[in-house]
Design a protein around this motif. Structure first.
Motif, short mmCIF file in Angstrom:
data_model
loop_
_atom_site.label_atom_id
_atom_site.label_comp_id
_atom_site.label_asym_id
_atom_site.label_seq_id
_atom_site.Cartn_x
_atom_site.Cartn_y
_atom_site.Cartn_z
N GLY A 336 0.80 -1.22 0.00
CA GLY A 336 0.00 0.00 0.00
C GLY A 336 0.83 1.27 0.00
N GLN A 337 2.05 1.18 0.52
CA GLN A 337 2.94 2.35 0.59
C GLN A 337 4.10 2.25 -0.39
OE1 GLN A 337 4.09 2.32 4.72
NE2 GLN A 337 2.06 2.93 5.45
N ALA A 338 3.95 1.43 -1.41
CA ALA A 338 5.07 1.13 -2.31
C ALA A 338 5.57 2.38 -3.02
CB ALA A 338 4.63 0.09 -3.34
N PRO A 339 6.90 2.57 -3.05
CA PRO A 339 7.46 3.70 -3.79
C PRO A 339 7.44 3.44 -5.30
CG PRO A 339 9.23 2.34 -2.93
CD PRO A 339 7.94 1.74 -2.41
N ASP A 340 7.78 4.43 -6.07
CA ASP A 340 7.87 4.28 -7.52
C ASP A 340 9.22 3.64 -7.83
OD1 ASP A 340 7.62 4.43 -10.24
OD2 ASP A 340 7.99 6.59 -10.36
N ALA A 341 9.23 2.30 -7.90
CA ALA A 341 10.46 1.55 -8.09
C ALA A 341 10.11 0.16 -8.59
CB ALA A 341 11.24 1.46 -6.77
N TRP A 342 11.10 -0.61 -8.96
CA TRP A 342 10.90 -2.04 -9.17
C TRP A 342 10.69 -2.70 -7.81
CZ3 TRP A 342 10.17 -4.18 -13.79
CH2 TRP A 342 10.67 -3.53 -14.93
N HIS A 343 9.72 -3.59 -7.74
CA HIS A 343 9.40 -4.29 -6.49
C HIS A 343 9.75 -5.76 -6.67
CE1 HIS A 343 7.42 -0.61 -5.34
NE2 HIS A 343 6.77 -0.65 -6.50
N VAL A 344 10.76 -6.22 -5.95
CA VAL A 344 11.25 -7.59 -6.07
C VAL A 344 10.96 -8.32 -4.78
CG1 VAL A 344 13.27 -9.05 -6.44
CG2 VAL A 344 13.05 -6.89 -7.70
#
Length: 519
Positions: A336-344
């Protein structure tokens, strides 16, 4: 070529003499066990640093340094004082002349004279070199790297999993040691609790480990592969575990008192032998190490390490959980708080659905297929929050898979929200070539989200990540019987930023595979 331990152990087993060559056979003295290990290709560093050095959990200003004093690797208890002071040093150069940090760590017999030094005050995004000194001896020199901060143009890392010692040499780790990497992720099955035979790694020639001393000896055998120690010394590692670190297919919340005692012993020995930063805030939490964590590599990549063993319930329950309530809440909060990035996500067992044949049941409910409601809940949350650029890296299967991730795998209209890459094993035996040839097309037909399957090889994956693209290179070795086996790239897959789903590189698409979905 060094003596081929895999064929030697198979021949000894066929002759009924396996106990004579297996280093963990009951009744062997530490000296006899070491001699047996060396006879099948194990080598060790200079005592007391026989098991090497390592670093782990790199952050922007620090890293965790590890070693263990084990003059006799196969002794359940070392013949050392209760406390041994171990000097450590970190420098900006491989000669250790430009020192930036040093100190002394009290290595205690309580934790097997293991050393876990959380070093802080380092600069972000740069290499450092380190070493230890104790009992008048200096260890080998290791190299590590801190995480960068701010904008990052690229990150390059590798994953490894499933390294059954009797099944072959760790040429894959030799390859990892020689790669230009920022870090390594180990996805579990670092050791196996079973015996010396090859195949599917479940036959026994000696009693399974039950005590801390038993598991220490097991870890000491596996650390005897020189390529594994080289890979640890070359790069910092992130770590999770699967089942064989304790016992096959276990649930961390099940079992009676004997199992809980065994699990605690296995967890302690694992911690004693790993560059693992225990506790989310640096506080020790044995006998239950905290595995799950979230780490950033600048603004480019957010790595989420999952623990899919410690908190799970039994499989196939209506309210079953693979994550446990606290870890699930933590994971969903991060989504829910994910930054603007690749999420691995570092994931030890397959997330994607896997039916064995059209209309058939799930193949292995020990993986996420045994926890259908929770998987749908978590992936539904990913979809509903709009988190993009999800890549899941997975081990366990001893084969390579590439899957589209969907919130509902039974609904082909369900949107693709990510990609899962399941990597080959380092050495653990896969299914036979005949099985793979027969079942690859069946799995492809039964799973519309399955894009690729290859099960005849061994190796590791290398990931190259930029702001525009995530690329997975499947590295494979020529022969696990050869410790110096060359490494080649079997194939590569790409994921473009902002576009869910993967595609195979045209230059490697003609490589061998038992299933490839062309569309």
């Amino acid at each position: 070529m060094t003596l081929n331990r895999r064929d030697l152990l198979k021949a000894a087993g066929a002759a009924g003499a396996l106990g004579a060559v297996w280093p963990l056979t009951a009744g062997l003295s530490p000296a006899q066990a070491r001699e047996a290990a060396q006879a099948i290709g194990a080598e060790y560093d200079t005592a007391p640093f026989t098991l090497g050095v390592a670093s782990g959990d790199p952050q922007a200003t620090g890293v965790l340094l590890w070693t263990r004093l084990a003059p006799e690797p196969f002794a359940e208890q070392q013949n050392l004082p209760e406390i041994v002071e171990v000097e450590w040093v970190v420098a900006e150069d491989s000669a250790l002349s430009r020192v930036v940090a040093r100190g002394v760590f009290p290595a205690s017999a309580t934790l097997g004279h293991s050393v876990h030094v959380p070093v802080g005050g380092l600069a972000p995004g740069r290499h450092y070199w380190y070493a230890f000194k104790a009992l008048g001896v200096t260890s080998r020199i290791g190299r590590t790297k801190t995480a960068p901060v701010g904008p990052v143009a690229a990150v390059r890392f590798a994953s490894a999993n499933c390294q059954h010692f009797p099944s072959g040499y760790y040429a894959a780790h030799r390859g990892i040691a020689r790669e230009d990497l920022d870090f390594v992720v180990h996805l579990g099955d670092y050791i196996y609790e079973g015996g010396a035979t090859t195949g599917h790694d479940r036959e026994h020639t000696a009693p399974d480990p039950l005590t801390v001393g038993d598991y220490r000896r097991r870890h000491a055998l596996y650390k005897g592969d020189v390529s594994l120690r080289e890979a640890h010394a070359a790069h910092p590692w992130f770590l999770t575990w699967d089942d064989h670190e304790v016992v096959n297919d276990y649930s961390g919340t099940g079992g009676g008192a004997p199992f809980l005692k065994r699990r605690a012993a296995a967890y302690q020995a694992w911690y004693e032998h790993m560059p693992h930063r225990d506790g989310l805030a640096g506080d020790a939490s044995l006998p239950d190490p905290v595995i799950h964590r979230r780490r950033n590599w600048g603004d480019l990549l957010e790595l989420t390490v999952l623990d899919l063993r410690s908190h799970r319930s039994a499989q196939n329950l209506a309210g079953g959980t693979i994550l446990g309530a606290d870890q699930k809440g933590w994971l969903k909060q991060g989504v829910g708080q994910a930054p603007d990035a690749w999420h691995v996500w570092a994931n030890s067992i397959m997330l994607s659905q896997l039916r064995g044949r059209p209309g058939g049941s799930y193949m292995f409910t020990d993986q996420w297929d045994g926890f259908l409601a929770e998987r749908k809940e978590v992936l539904g949350h990913v979809h509903s929050t709009g988190m993009e650029d999800l890549v899941v890296i997975t081990g366990d299967w001893h084969s390579a898979f590439v899957d589209d991730i969907r919130p509902d795998f039974d609904d082909t209209s369900s949107p693709v929200i990510g990609t899962e890459f399941t990597a080959h094993s380092v050495s653990s035996s896969a299914y036979s070539a005949d099985w793979n040839a027969t079942n690859g097309p069946l799995m492809g037909a039964a799973n519309p989200h399955l894009k690729y399957f290859e099960g005849n090889r061994y190796g590791y994956d290398v990931y190259e990540v930029t702001p525009q693209r995530f690329t997975t290179h499947m590295r494979v070795i020529a022969d696990r019987r050869d410790p110096l086996s060359p490494v080649t790239t079997l194939t590569s897959f790409h994921v473009d930023r902002g576009v869910a789903g993967s595609y195979e590189d045209p230059g490697t698409k003609g490589s061998p595979a038992q299933w490839r979905r062309d569309r």
